[in-house]
Scaffold this motif. Structure first.
Motif, PDB file in Angstrom:
ATOM      1  N   MET A   1       0.849  -1.199   0.000  1.00  8.30           N
ATOM      2  CA  MET A   1       0.000   0.000   0.000  1.00  8.30           C
ATOM      3  C   MET A   1       0.881   1.245   0.000  1.00  8.30           C
ATOM      4  O   MET A   1       1.832   1.344   0.761  1.00  8.30           O
ATOM      5  CB  MET A   1      -0.917   0.005   1.227  1.00  8.30           C
ATOM      6  CG  MET A   1      -1.760   1.275   1.358  1.00  8.30           C
ATOM      7  SD  MET A   1      -2.862   1.224   2.804  1.00  8.30           S
ATOM      8  CE  MET A   1      -4.038  -0.003   2.260  1.00  8.30           C
ATOM      9  N   THR A   2       0.569   2.215  -0.846  1.00  5.60           N
ATOM     10  CA  THR A   2       1.324   3.461  -0.876  1.00  5.60           C
ATOM     11  C   THR A   2       0.744   4.447   0.116  1.00  5.60           C
ATOM     12  O   THR A   2      -0.380   4.334   0.570  1.00  5.60           O
ATOM     13  CB  THR A   2       1.289   4.090  -2.282  1.00  5.60           C
ATOM     14  OG1 THR A   2      -0.065   4.281  -2.666  1.00  5.60           O
ATOM     15  CG2 THR A   2       1.988   3.196  -3.282  1.00  5.60           C
ATOM     16  N   ASP A   3       1.546   5.465   0.464  1.00  7.21           N
ATOM     17  CA  ASP A   3       1.125   6.504   1.398  1.00  7.21           C
ATOM     18  C   ASP A   3       0.476   7.623   0.599  1.00  7.21           C
ATOM     19  O   ASP A   3       1.141   8.365  -0.109  1.00  7.21           O
ATOM     20  CB  ASP A   3       2.358   7.020   2.158  1.00  7.21           C
ATOM     21  CG  ASP A   3       2.041   8.154   3.106  1.00  7.21           C
ATOM     22  OD1 ASP A   3       0.844   8.501   3.214  1.00  7.21           O
ATOM     23  OD2 ASP A   3       2.957   8.690   3.724  1.00  7.21           O
ATOM     24  N   SER A   4      -0.839   7.775   0.730  1.00  7.82           N
ATOM     25  CA  SER A   4      -1.572   8.731  -0.098  1.00  7.82           C
ATOM     26  C   SER A   4      -1.241  10.171   0.249  1.00  7.82           C
ATOM     27  O   SER A   4      -1.535  11.082  -0.520  1.00  7.82           O
ATOM     28  CB  SER A   4      -3.085   8.498   0.047  1.00  7.82           C
ATOM     29  OG  SER A   4      -3.485   8.688   1.393  1.00  7.82           O
ATOM     30  N   LEU A 118      17.677  13.596  13.427  1.00  6.18           N
ATOM     31  CA  LEU A 118      17.365  14.843  12.727  1.00  6.18           C
ATOM     32  C   LEU A 118      16.616  14.556  11.437  1.00  6.18           C
ATOM     33  O   LEU A 118      15.606  15.205  11.128  1.00  6.18           O
ATOM     34  CB  LEU A 118      18.652  15.607  12.434  1.00  6.18           C
ATOM     35  CG  LEU A 118      18.522  16.819  11.500  1.00  6.18           C
ATOM     36  CD1 LEU A 118      17.654  17.901  12.142  1.00  6.18           C
ATOM     37  CD2 LEU A 118      19.898  17.373  11.134  1.00  6.18           C
ATOM     38  N   GLN A 119      17.106  13.587  10.658  1.00  5.90           N
ATOM     39  CA  GLN A 119      16.457  13.280   9.383  1.00  5.90           C
ATOM     40  C   GLN A 119      15.005  12.865   9.596  1.00  5.90           C
ATOM     41  O   GLN A 119      14.113  13.252   8.836  1.00  5.90           O
ATOM     42  CB  GLN A 119      17.225  12.187   8.642  1.00  5.90           C
ATOM     43  CG  GLN A 119      18.656  12.543   8.285  1.00  5.90           C
ATOM     44  CD  GLN A 119      18.786  13.779   7.409  1.00  5.90           C
ATOM     45  OE1 GLN A 119      17.945  14.042   6.550  1.00  5.90           O
ATOM     46  NE2 GLN A 119      19.827  14.560   7.639  1.00  5.90           N
ATOM     47  N   ASN A 120      14.748  12.078  10.630  1.00  3.19           N
ATOM     48  CA  ASN A 120      13.371  11.658  10.907  1.00  3.19           C
ATOM     49  C   ASN A 120      12.492  12.851  11.257  1.00  3.19           C
ATOM     50  O   ASN A 120      11.338  12.938  10.830  1.00  3.19           O
ATOM     51  CB  ASN A 120      13.346  10.637  12.048  1.00  3.19           C
ATOM     52  CG  ASN A 120      13.648   9.232  11.564  1.00  3.19           C
ATOM     53  OD1 ASN A 120      13.768   8.978  10.366  1.00  3.19           O
ATOM     54  ND2 ASN A 120      13.783   8.311  12.491  1.00  3.19           N
ATOM     55  N   GLN A 126       8.167  17.498   6.675  1.00  6.94           N
ATOM     56  CA  GLN A 126       8.035  17.764   5.240  1.00  6.94           C
ATOM     57  C   GLN A 126       7.014  16.852   4.574  1.00  6.94           C
ATOM     58  O   GLN A 126       6.336  17.267   3.630  1.00  6.94           O
ATOM     59  CB  GLN A 126       9.391  17.623   4.558  1.00  6.94           C
ATOM     60  CG  GLN A 126       9.369  17.988   3.075  1.00  6.94           C
ATOM     61  CD  GLN A 126      10.755  18.197   2.522  1.00  6.94           C
ATOM     62  OE1 GLN A 126      11.641  18.698   3.211  1.00  6.94           O
ATOM     63  NE2 GLN A 126      10.973  17.806   1.278  1.00  6.94           N
ATOM     64  N   PHE A 127       6.899  15.606   5.071  1.00  3.57           N
ATOM     65  CA  PHE A 127       6.026  14.638   4.408  1.00  3.57           C
ATOM     66  C   PHE A 127       4.807  14.261   5.250  1.00  3.57           C
ATOM     67  O   PHE A 127       4.124  13.288   4.948  1.00  3.57           O
ATOM     68  CB  PHE A 127       6.828  13.387   4.038  1.00  3.57           C
ATOM     69  CG  PHE A 127       7.950  13.689   3.080  1.00  3.57           C
ATOM     70  CD1 PHE A 127       7.680  14.110   1.787  1.00  3.57           C
ATOM     71  CD2 PHE A 127       9.265  13.600   3.486  1.00  3.57           C
ATOM     72  CE1 PHE A 127       8.710  14.407   0.913  1.00  3.57           C
ATOM     73  CE2 PHE A 127      10.305  13.898   2.618  1.00  3.57           C
ATOM     74  CZ  PHE A 127      10.029  14.301   1.327  1.00  3.57           C
ATOM     75  N   ARG A 128       4.552  15.022   6.333  1.00  2.00           N
ATOM     76  CA  ARG A 128       3.347  14.842   7.152  1.00  2.00           C
ATOM     77  C   ARG A 128       3.255  13.416   7.691  1.00  2.00           C
ATOM     78  O   ARG A 128       2.232  12.751   7.569  1.00  2.00           O
ATOM     79  CB  ARG A 128       2.084  15.197   6.351  1.00  2.00           C
ATOM     80  CG  ARG A 128       2.155  16.553   5.670  1.00  2.00           C
ATOM     81  CD  ARG A 128       0.911  16.836   4.860  1.00  2.00           C
ATOM     82  NE  ARG A 128       1.161  17.877   3.883  1.00  2.00           N
ATOM     83  CZ  ARG A 128       0.333  18.220   2.916  1.00  2.00           C
ATOM     84  NH1 ARG A 128      -0.835  17.596   2.811  1.00  2.00           N
ATOM     85  NH2 ARG A 128       0.624  19.167   2.055  1.00  2.00           N
ATOM     86  N   ARG A 129       4.326  12.982   8.270  1.00  2.00           N
ATOM     87  CA  ARG A 129       4.393  11.633   8.812  1.00  2.00           C
ATOM     88  C   ARG A 129       4.419  11.680  10.334  1.00  2.00           C
ATOM     89  O   ARG A 129       4.911  12.635  10.938  1.00  2.00           O
ATOM     90  CB  ARG A 129       5.652  10.916   8.313  1.00  2.00           C
ATOM     91  CG  ARG A 129       5.752  10.769   6.798  1.00  2.00           C
ATOM     92  CD  ARG A 129       4.780   9.770   6.253  1.00  2.00           C
ATOM     93  NE  ARG A 129       5.011   8.452   6.813  1.00  2.00           N
ATOM     94  CZ  ARG A 129       5.912   7.595   6.324  1.00  2.00           C
ATOM     95  NH1 ARG A 129       6.649   7.910   5.270  1.00  2.00           N
ATOM     96  NH2 ARG A 129       6.053   6.401   6.861  1.00  2.00           N
ATOM     97  N   LEU A 134       8.515   6.247  11.586  1.00  2.00           N
ATOM     98  CA  LEU A 134       9.774   6.231  10.847  1.00  2.00           C
ATOM     99  C   LEU A 134      10.795   5.367  11.576  1.00  2.00           C
ATOM    100  O   LEU A 134      10.863   5.370  12.805  1.00  2.00           O
ATOM    101  CB  LEU A 134      10.303   7.663  10.693  1.00  2.00           C
ATOM    102  CG  LEU A 134       9.362   8.613   9.947  1.00  2.00           C
ATOM    103  CD1 LEU A 134       9.904  10.042   9.995  1.00  2.00           C
ATOM    104  CD2 LEU A 134       9.159   8.172   8.511  1.00  2.00           C
ATOM    105  N   PRO A 135      11.608   4.609  10.844  1.00  2.00           N
ATOM    106  CA  PRO A 135      12.584   3.722  11.495  1.00  2.00           C
ATOM    107  C   PRO A 135      13.619   4.509  12.287  1.00  2.00           C
ATOM    108  O   PRO A 135      14.076   5.572  11.841  1.00  2.00           O
ATOM    109  CB  PRO A 135      13.212   2.965  10.324  1.00  2.00           C
ATOM    110  CG  PRO A 135      12.985   3.847   9.130  1.00  2.00           C
ATOM    111  CD  PRO A 135      11.679   4.547   9.376  1.00  2.00           C
TER     112      PRO A 135
END
Length: 410
Positions: A1-4, A118-120, A126-129, A134-135
């Motif tokens: 499933m993709t992240d809409s 930091l990246q997470n 930026q991607f509304r996560r 996130l790992p």
């Protein structure tokens, strides 16, 4: 499933570009090319759990073993699926595919490992996560082989260094077919330069790359995002390069006149013949972001305000600033008035007199709620996906009330 919610994620499938060449949309456009030695696959997808669908789609066209996996560039997500591709090769009894990337991918991956937290945080905004989704450690597989300027993998398949969005981009040139995989150098909107949460990107370097790719005179260009480009649409490569060089000249000319970045942004007018064209839409990035990166590349971090040279603790400064305003109600009401007049950005400047402070003072609480509401209003009207994401992330951080909450208005 993709992240809409993520504009980078596409439904996995395999489309025939022409015999033996396949488009693999997942996180952007991947590519598969049949060669006498096996398949060359560019990018493996944003997650191992998506790989079975990608492979199933590809296997409807070819059963050839995967000989090479090529990284289009080093951004996280594009090749998180590598372990699943390797496992599939092992299951089939095929030799392990060789992973190939530009030299600079290794350095980028090491930086991502060092700055994983930091990246997470940046990716979540930026991607509304949800940061918890996130790992904790980046899912990175180091390349087996790297190259510097160009590499011929097999007759008819040449990898080209194409520095643009990152310094480690690889374009794939199929000279006998006239097909160019433009990788992160060619996207469907304005080049993603100056993204608010990212490191510097050089617009002139990107322009030079586009001109070099255009000089190959490809028959078909496969962009990282968007539909294939053929015929007259190929002119978009050199036209984008011209727009980036115009931005550089226009920004530097104003810097030489002593203008600040804010003054430049309000003085500059983007020529419609360069910017009001389909391949320069601000659907993800924005020309203002590019101006900011050009300024950053030529100046230091100081904004020429002496207050920010050696600043006080920001929380303490915010409390002191709010305490100095004895009539807090007027500040909130004035910001609300500007909002009601459709001047949300100006209202943000006013409400920040109070909204950066913490505490349970009723007017501080109202100011934060109003700022969150303003962020949501600006998000609704923002063309750029990145701008929308950061306004919404800011609203969430402020503890934005629901739209029907009575505290949303003073």
């Amino acid at each position: 499933m993709t992240d809409s919610t993520n504009p980078l994620h596409k439904t996995p499938r395999a489309d025939v570009i022409e015999d033996g060449v396949y488009l693999l949309p997942h996180q952007g456009n991947g590519l598969a090319v049949e060669t006498p030695e096996g398949l060359l696959v560019v990018d493996t997808g944003p997650a191992p759990e998506l790989v079975p669908d990608i492979l199933a789609a590809l296997r409807t066209h070819t059963d050839a073993p995967v000989r090479w996996i090529v990284y289009s560039h080093g951004h996280q997500g594009y090749n998180a699926g590598v372990p699943a591709w390797l496992a599939d090769a092992e299951r089939r009894g095929d030799p392990r595919p060789e992973i190939v990337a530009h030299d600079n991918v290794v350095r980028r991956y090491r930086r991502y490992q060092e700055t994983a937290g930091l990246q997470n945080r940046l990716n979540a905004m930026q991607f509304r996560r949800d940061p918890a989704s996130l790992p904790a450690e980046p899912r990175l597989t180091m390349p087996d082989r790297t190259y510097d300027t160009a590499l011929t993998l097999t007759p008819g398949v040449r990898l080209l260094h194409a520095p643009s969005e990152t310094d480690d981009v690889t374009a794939v040139w199929l000279p006998e077919r006239g097909i160019l995989y433009g990788s992160a150098a060619v996207i469907e909107s304005i080049p993603n330069i100056g993204t608010p949460l990212r490191t510097l990107r050089d617009p002139v370097r990107w322009a030079d790359t586009l001109d070099r790719l255009a000089a190959l005179r490809p028959r078909i260009v496969v962009p990282e995002f968007g539909p294939l480009r053929r015929g007259d649409s190929l002119n978009s490569l050199t036209a984008t390069a011209s727009a980036l060089r115009w931005l550089r000249r226009a920004t530097v000319e104003r810097l030489n006149r002593g203008m600040t970045v804010e003054q430049i942004l309000h003085d500059i007018t983007y020529p419609p013949e360069l910017f009001d064209v389909p391949w320069m839409t601000a659907s993800y990035g924005h020309p203002d972001f590019i101006v900011r990166d050009i300024v950053r590349s030529e100046t230091g971090w100081w904004d020429e305000n002496p207050t920010s040279l050696h600043p006080a603790d920001p929380d303490a400064a915010a409390v002191l600033r709010a305490a100095a305003i004895t009539d807090k109600r007027t500040v909130v009401e004035q910001a609300a008035k500007l909002r009601d007049e459709g001047r949300a950005q100006e209202a943000l400047h006013v409400i920040d007199l109070l909204a950066t402070a913490h505490g349970d003072d009723p007017w501080i609480v109202k100011s934060r709620a109003l700022k969150a509401s303003l962020c949501r209003t600006l998000a609704e009207n923002a063309e750029s996906y990145v701008s929308r994401s950061l306004y919404l992330a800011s609203a969430t951080a402020l503890g934005a009330p629901s739209p029907n909450s009575a505290t949303a208005s003073p």
